[in-house]
Design an enzyme around this catalytic site. Sequence first.
Site, PDB file in Angstrom:
ATOM      1  N   HIS A 227       4.870  36.785  10.765  1.00 22.75           N
ATOM      2  CA  HIS A 227       5.930  37.576  11.413  1.00 22.75           C
ATOM      3  C   HIS A 227       6.918  36.631  12.080  1.00 22.75           C
ATOM      4  O   HIS A 227       6.631  35.438  12.252  1.00 22.75           O
ATOM      5  CB  HIS A 227       5.329  38.511  12.471  1.00 22.75           C
ATOM      6  CG  HIS A 227       4.728  37.775  13.646  1.00 22.75           C
ATOM      7  ND1 HIS A 227       3.463  37.211  13.607  1.00 22.75           N
ATOM      8  CD2 HIS A 227       5.224  37.476  14.883  1.00 22.75           C
ATOM      9  CE1 HIS A 227       3.205  36.619  14.762  1.00 22.75           C
ATOM     10  NE2 HIS A 227       4.266  36.747  15.557  1.00 22.75           N
ATOM     11  N   HIS A 284       5.712  32.771  11.484  1.00 26.81           N
ATOM     12  CA  HIS A 284       4.456  32.138  11.884  1.00 26.81           C
ATOM     13  C   HIS A 284       3.312  33.134  11.796  1.00 26.81           C
ATOM     14  O   HIS A 284       3.529  34.341  11.678  1.00 26.81           O
ATOM     15  CB  HIS A 284       4.575  31.528  13.297  1.00 26.81           C
ATOM     16  CG  HIS A 284       5.008  32.502  14.334  1.00 26.81           C
ATOM     17  ND1 HIS A 284       6.298  32.983  14.448  1.00 26.81           N
ATOM     18  CD2 HIS A 284       4.321  33.120  15.333  1.00 26.81           C
ATOM     19  CE1 HIS A 284       6.384  33.824  15.453  1.00 26.81           C
ATOM     20  NE2 HIS A 284       5.195  33.938  16.007  1.00 26.81           N
ATOM     21  N   ARG A 294     -10.679  31.552  19.627  1.00 26.51           N
ATOM     22  CA  ARG A 294      -9.412  30.959  20.059  1.00 26.51           C
ATOM     23  C   ARG A 294      -8.659  31.961  20.940  1.00 26.51           C
ATOM     24  O   ARG A 294      -8.714  33.170  20.702  1.00 26.51           O
ATOM     25  CB  ARG A 294      -8.593  30.626  18.811  1.00 26.51           C
ATOM     26  CG  ARG A 294      -7.194  30.163  19.083  1.00 26.51           C
ATOM     27  CD  ARG A 294      -6.538  29.631  17.814  1.00 26.51           C
ATOM     28  NE  ARG A 294      -5.217  29.156  18.126  1.00 26.51           N
ATOM     29  CZ  ARG A 294      -4.113  29.874  18.009  1.00 26.51           C
ATOM     30  NH1 ARG A 294      -4.174  31.121  17.575  1.00 26.51           N
ATOM     31  NH2 ARG A 294      -2.948  29.359  18.341  1.00 26.51           N
TER      32      ARG A 294
HETATM   33  C1  LIG Z   1       8.756  42.843  23.629  1.00 25.59           C
HETATM   34  C2  LIG Z   1       8.005  42.889  22.565  1.00 25.59           C
HETATM   35  C3  LIG Z   1       7.913  41.818  21.540  1.00 25.59           C
HETATM   36  C4  LIG Z   1       6.740  42.257  20.699  1.00 25.59           C
HETATM   37  C5  LIG Z   1       6.917  43.740  20.715  1.00 25.59           C
HETATM   38  C6  LIG Z   1       7.095  43.999  22.208  1.00 25.59           C
HETATM   39  O1  LIG Z   1       7.589  45.286  22.446  1.00 25.59           O
HETATM   40  C7  LIG Z   1       5.748  43.801  22.941  1.00 25.59           C
HETATM   41  C8  LIG Z   1       4.755  43.009  22.097  1.00 25.59           C
HETATM   42  C9  LIG Z   1       5.394  41.845  21.370  1.00 25.59           C
HETATM   43  C10 LIG Z   1       4.519  41.319  20.235  1.00 25.59           C
HETATM   44  C11 LIG Z   1       3.487  40.264  20.680  1.00 25.59           C
HETATM   45  C12 LIG Z   1       2.693  39.784  19.461  1.00 25.59           C
HETATM   46  C13 LIG Z   1       3.562  39.490  18.232  1.00 25.59           C
HETATM   47  C14 LIG Z   1       4.587  40.639  18.029  1.00 25.59           C
HETATM   48  C15 LIG Z   1       5.365  40.449  16.732  1.00 25.59           C
HETATM   49  C16 LIG Z   1       3.865  41.949  18.143  1.00 25.59           C
HETATM   50  O2  LIG Z   1       3.272  42.528  17.274  1.00 25.59           O
HETATM   51  O3  LIG Z   1       3.901  42.376  19.456  1.00 25.59           O
HETATM   52  C17 LIG Z   1       5.489  40.704  19.258  1.00 25.59           C
HETATM   53  C18 LIG Z   1       6.641  41.707  19.268  1.00 25.59           C
HETATM   54  C19 LIG Z   1       7.948  41.182  18.710  1.00 25.59           C
HETATM   55  O4  LIG Z   1       8.344  40.047  18.990  1.00 25.59           O
HETATM   56  O5  LIG Z   1       8.577  41.969  17.980  1.00 25.59           O
HETATM   57  O1  LIG Z   2      -1.878  32.981  18.453  1.00 25.85           O
HETATM   58  C1  LIG Z   2      -0.922  32.367  18.031  1.00 25.85           C
HETATM   59  O2  LIG Z   2      -0.922  31.154  17.873  1.00 25.85           O
HETATM   60  C2  LIG Z   2       0.343  33.110  17.661  1.00 25.85           C
HETATM   61  C3  LIG Z   2       0.637  34.258  18.569  1.00 25.85           C
HETATM   62  C4  LIG Z   2       1.930  34.907  18.248  1.00 25.85           C
HETATM   63  O3  LIG Z   2       2.574  34.608  17.282  1.00 25.85           O
HETATM   64  C5  LIG Z   2       2.466  35.947  19.146  1.00 25.85           C
HETATM   65  O4  LIG Z   2       1.780  36.365  20.104  1.00 25.85           O
HETATM   66  O5  LIG Z   2       3.617  36.365  18.903  1.00 25.85           O
HETATM   67 FE   LIG Z   3       4.574  35.512  17.302  1.00 27.26          FE
END
Ligand SMILES: C=C1C[C@]23C[C@@]1(O)CC[C@H]2[C@@]12CCC[C@@](C)(C(=O)O1)[C@H]2[C@@H]3C(=O)O
Ligand SMILES: O=C(O)CCC(=O)C(=O)O
Ligand SMILES: [Fe+2]
EC number: 1.14.11.15
Length: 355
Positions: A227, A284, A294
């Site tokens: 993503h 990534h 981890r």
């Molecule tokens: C502010 C945000 C970025 C995020 C979506 C969110 O609303 C809250 C969670 C964030 C996160 C964290 C993990 C990776 C990610 C792609 C996800 O699934 O939730 C990111 C979101 C993002 O950057 O779109």
């Molecule tokens: O765990 C990781 O190294 C990646 C985490 C990540 O990509 C995220 O929280 O957006």
């Molecule tokens: Fe990420």
Amino acid sequence: MPSLAEEICIGNLGSLQTLPDSFTWKLTAADSVLPPSSAVSFGAVEESIPVIDLSDSDVTTLIGNACKTWGAFQIANHGISQKLLDDIESLSKTLFDMPSERKLEAASSDKGVSGYGEPRISPFFEKKMWSEGFTIADASYRNHFISLWPHDHTKYCGIMEEYVDEMEKLASKLLSCILGSLGVTVEDIEWAHKLEKSGSKVGRGAIRLNHYPVCPEPERAMGLAAHTDSTILTILHQSNTGGLQVFREESGWVTVEPVPGVLVVNMGDLFHILSNGKIPSVVHRAKVNHTRSRISIAYLWGGPAGEVQIAPISKLIGPAEPSLYRSITWKEYLQIKYEVFDKALDAIRVVNPTN
Ligand SMILES: C=C1C[C@]23C[C@@]1(O)CC[C@H]2[C@@]12CCC[C@@](C)(C(=O)O1)[C@H]2[C@@H]3C(=O)O
Ligand SMILES: O=C(O)CCC(=O)C(=O)O
Ligand SMILES: [Fe+2]
């Protein structure tokens, strides 16, 4: 009778001895929606994103080059104390070590808002990810902390507040530096300058605590699927077990080996828009491990609150470089991202850019 898949809960993946089918990735195009060329390999090459010392006199050039080449870099001498990094890591460990039922009491009511659960991107993938996480996107996390730690919540809320404050300062510093490498300053982003001058927050920060339990068949599992972050930038602290990989068309998947005290910076979609496509948002993912669990802690520095319109910086646009993206609010971008996922940038791209 419930199916096997229904009985598996993300809260106790680490106790499973075999990889359930619902967690087995075949690495077809459907399993890895972006980018197409990343779908073909589970391996990673021996290359690495640079580690940049923030006190280096050449820091702007170094960061600029890393951003253009990788859309990511690592930072040393960033000013975040080792104690704070240790504290946030041990807070995460304490949380994920809890019994599944306790964690589920703190489940987020909706994907993407504060609470325990799967990553927000999970509905876009056929298979499940080998991870659990806790998102802090607003003040409601405090209620979850009270339910998780009835006696110690004050201590844990304190650590979280300090971490967010420190990350916010670091993110602003990095932004100035990255903008400098493009020959502009925060003053060239009208909304950011206004917010900064009035003492308001430039971006809305969220934290994601990620836990990747040990996995019986790591080669066929995926911790967090490929993503890009939607953010301006993301600052990531990873525990001493590797797993993060970044993708570069020319190199393939590259592992970012953890270096104690060093933080990873990923450029997100919003900065790609601000830079008018000059800086890529890095694709990534996180792989998992057979013997070691981890933890990673991501500070996701999103866009501004409210109706503020984000668009390519006008100084970076000219007759030869027309604006590639229409303006958009942070809220609207997140809405689009979670409708079309990897097509979000395409969805706001100007069809026939002219100036
Ligand atoms: C502010 C945000 C970025 C995020 C979506 C969110 O609303 C809250 C969670 C964030 C996160 C964290 C993990 C990776 C990610 C792609 C996800 O699934 O939730 C990111 C979101 C993002 O950057 O779109
Ligand atoms: O765990 C990781 O190294 C990646 C985490 C990540 O990509 C995220 O929280 O957006
Ligand atoms: Fe990420």
